[in-house]
Design an enzyme around this catalytic site. Structure first.
Site, PDB file in Angstrom:
ATOM      1  N   TYR A  53       0.860  -1.187   0.000  1.00  0.00           N
ATOM      2  CA  TYR A  53       0.000   0.000   0.000  1.00  0.00           C
ATOM      3  C   TYR A  53       0.895   1.235   0.000  1.00  0.00           C
ATOM      4  CZ  TYR A  53      -3.503   3.363   1.657  1.00  0.00           C
ATOM      5  OH  TYR A  53      -4.341   4.441   1.784  1.00  0.00           O
TER       6      TYR A  53
ATOM      7  N   ASP B 161       9.285   2.630  -0.196  1.00  0.00           N
ATOM      8  CA  ASP B 161       8.246   3.287   0.589  1.00  0.00           C
ATOM      9  C   ASP B 161       8.455   2.885   2.043  1.00  0.00           C
ATOM     10  OD1 ASP B 161       6.081   4.245   1.862  1.00  0.00           O
ATOM     11  OD2 ASP B 161       4.591   3.467   0.457  1.00  0.00           O
TER      12      ASP B 161
ATOM     13  N   LYS C  17       4.710   8.622   9.044  1.00  0.00           N
ATOM     14  CA  LYS C  17       4.352   7.928  10.281  1.00  0.00           C
ATOM     15  C   LYS C  17       5.309   8.164  11.462  1.00  0.00           C
ATOM     16  CE  LYS C  17       1.126   5.049   7.982  1.00  0.00           C
ATOM     17  NZ  LYS C  17      -0.102   4.431   8.322  1.00  0.00           N
TER      18      LYS C  17
HETATM   19  C1  LIG Z   1       3.642   1.960   3.265  1.00  0.00           C
HETATM   20  C2  LIG Z   1       2.667   3.102   3.206  1.00  0.00           C
HETATM   21  N1  LIG Z   1       2.821   4.052   2.282  1.00  0.00           N
HETATM   22  C3  LIG Z   1       1.990   5.112   2.192  1.00  0.00           C
HETATM   23  C4  LIG Z   1       0.933   5.240   3.066  1.00  0.00           C
HETATM   24  C5  LIG Z   1       0.021   6.426   2.982  1.00  0.00           C
HETATM   25  O1  LIG Z   1       0.269   7.281   4.037  1.00  0.00           O
HETATM   26  P1  LIG Z   1      -0.857   8.339   4.502  1.00  0.00           P
HETATM   27  O2  LIG Z   1      -1.969   7.557   5.110  1.00  0.00           O
HETATM   28  O3  LIG Z   1      -0.124   9.214   5.478  1.00  0.00           O
HETATM   29  O4  LIG Z   1      -1.271   9.088   3.292  1.00  0.00           O
HETATM   30  C6  LIG Z   1       0.730   4.273   4.055  1.00  0.00           C
HETATM   31  C7  LIG Z   1      -0.393   4.370   4.996  1.00  0.00           C
HETATM   32  O5  LIG Z   1      -0.686   3.482   5.753  1.00  0.00           O
HETATM   33  C8  LIG Z   1       1.620   3.173   4.118  1.00  0.00           C
HETATM   34  O6  LIG Z   1       1.475   2.202   5.036  1.00  0.00           O
END
Ligand SMILES: Cc1ncc(COP(=O)(O)O)c(C=O)c1O
Length: 449
Positions: A144, A247, A275
């Site tokens: 994700y 990511d 995060k």
């Molecule tokens: C690996 C990863 N990338 C991107 C995101 C997106 O982040 P946001 O919810 O701050 O937009 C998340 C959200 O859980 C994530 O787990």
């Protein structure tokens, strides 16, 4: 039985009258009677509107690394608020926080701040496309990367049976409203499948702008990379001048101060962080290798954001990184996380449940099935009904992991060995109740009761 106490139920009914389905993020809605309304958080605990305390293993889905309402971070944010937070110019706290991020991750040359993980991955992908002069993006099943159009394919929620051949997967679109043409720019592959990656690069490597990957699958059971997998992806990207984007929104500043790069020793061209960077405050960053910096430095590849680098977010980031560096936070997280992983595995063996506790001590999941899952398709063998019955029982008893096993348990530096002991007791009780209900409690234990 509802998850809500009387006051919490009233509050959620009230929430539904102003917020669509009572939430500000779709993933938070667990049904009218099961979505909890939180009053406050402190350390490892959250409290609902009835004053009921939960040991919190959701940690806001990853951000809470020091504990809720960490006093040092709070102080830094209060001071920043007093100074004014957003300007049409670079500000002092933004520079200090950027220096702290670079010192922590070590491999990157420059960063830019954004506010959310979604923004960070969106900008990272555009930069990669603009830099490479290509359009195709490769992502991995069950990974994700936020809610923008290019990455909402085969995230957790995609039915494994509909993903097609391992070598030529069918990208599953996880939302309506994504323009039909976007699909033609996105390719998906199973995580940890070196054969599939080699095959893909032989055919499409030179047309691919970027590979975007969670170095550990933080949205699919916390599955770790198999030895050599990230190294192979790195080598193929280098050979074909494809931009490798890690990511690290979940792994960054959580697995270690240097995130997954430090843990696995593989260096990307771009990484996205969010995060744990802000311990709950909205801050994210796109980090670039020296080679990628010109993509933005020379102009022509758009990146902007009114709130990027604002004083509140960057004060939170600097204070969080400062605390992570100055304390034994990572050692404590590892000790507590390992004890919990081992304890949960022990209880599951005791009750004869085929299972694996997998992932990193700071971010792990329980897989209820045979064998060790290594990629998203393995979810087909997981007993989601038993898992959610157990977790519902735990939430009733005041311990709160996510009800869905694809979303890992998160450990913060505020969790203690006492929390672990209480959690294991509650887990054991909830497991017995769920197995009894399913009629699958091992007979010798049934009699012992
Ligand atoms: C690996 C990863 N990338 C991107 C995101 C997106 O982040 P946001 O919810 O701050 O937009 C998340 C959200 O859980 C994530 O787990």
């Amino acid at each position: 039985m509802s998850m809500q106490g009387p006051r919490t139920g009233d509050w959620f009914a009230r929430a539904r009258r102003s917020l669509v389905n009572g939430v500000s993020s779709g993933f938070r809605y667990l049904g009218d009677e099961d979505t909890i309304v939180i009053d406050r958080g402190e350390g490892a605990y959250v409290y609902d509107m009835d004053g009921k305390r939960y040991i919190d293993y959701q940690c806001a889905w990853g951000p809470i690394i020091l504990g809720h309402a960490d006093p040092v971070v709070t102080e830094a944010v209060v001071a920043a608020a007093r100074d004014g937070t957003t300007f049409a110019m670079t500000q002092r706290r933004e520079v200090e926080a950027a220096e702290a991020v670079l010192a922590a991750v070590k491999w990157a040359d420059r960063i830019r701040f954004t506010n959310t993980g979604t923004e960070a991955t969106m900008h990272a992908l555009r930069l990669a496309r603009g830099w490479a002069g290509r359009d195709l993006v490769l992502k991995f099943e069950g990974h994700y990367h936020g809610t923008h159009d290019y990455v909402l394919f085969t995230t957790a929620g995609a039915p494994p049976a509909h993903l097609g051949s391992r070598l030529r997967p069918i990208p599953f679109q996880n939302s309506s409203g994504i323009p039909e043409g976007i699909r033609s720019y996105v390719r998906t592959l199973p995580f940890n499948d070196t054969t599939a990656v080699l095959d893909y690069f032989a055919d499409y490597g030179h047309q691919t702008a970027a590979v975007i990957i969670e170095p550990a699958a933080g949205n699919a059971f916390g599955i770790l990379p198999e030895p050599g997998f990230l190294e192979t992806v790195r080598r193929l990207c280098t050979e074909t001048e494809t931009v490798l984007i890690f990511d690290e929104v979940k792994t960054g500043f959580r697995f270690a101060l240097g995130g997954a790069v430090e843990t696995f020793g593989v260096v990307p061209d771009i990484a996205t962080y969010a995060k744990a960077l802000g311990n709950g405050f909205p801050v994210a960053a796109v980090a670039l290798s020296e080679e990628m910096v010109d993509g933005w430095r020379l102009g022509g590849i758009a990146q902007a954001g009114t709130y990027g680098g604002n004083g509140i977010s960057t004060a939170a980031a600097r204070a969080t990184l400062g605390q992570l560096q100055a304390t034994d936070a990572y050692a404590r997280i590892e000790k507590v996380g390992l004890a919990l992983m081992e304890g949960l595995a022990r209880v599951l063996v005791e009750f004869g449940v085929e299972s694996q506790v997998i992932g990193h001590p700071s971010m792990f999941s329980i897989y209820l099935g045979e064998g060790r899952p290594t990629e998203y398709r393995d979810i087909a063998g997981h007993d989601a009904r038993l898992y959610s019955a157990v977790i519902a029982g735990m939430i009733h008893r005041g311990v709160m992991p996510c009800i869905d096993a694809r979303e890992p348990w998160f450990i913060s530096a505020a969790h203690t060995m006492e929390d672990v002991a209480q959690t294991l007791e509650v887990f054991s009780d909830a497991l017995v109740s769920a197995l009894e209900l399913a009629g699958s409690l091992p007979s010798h234990l049934d009699e012992a009761d």
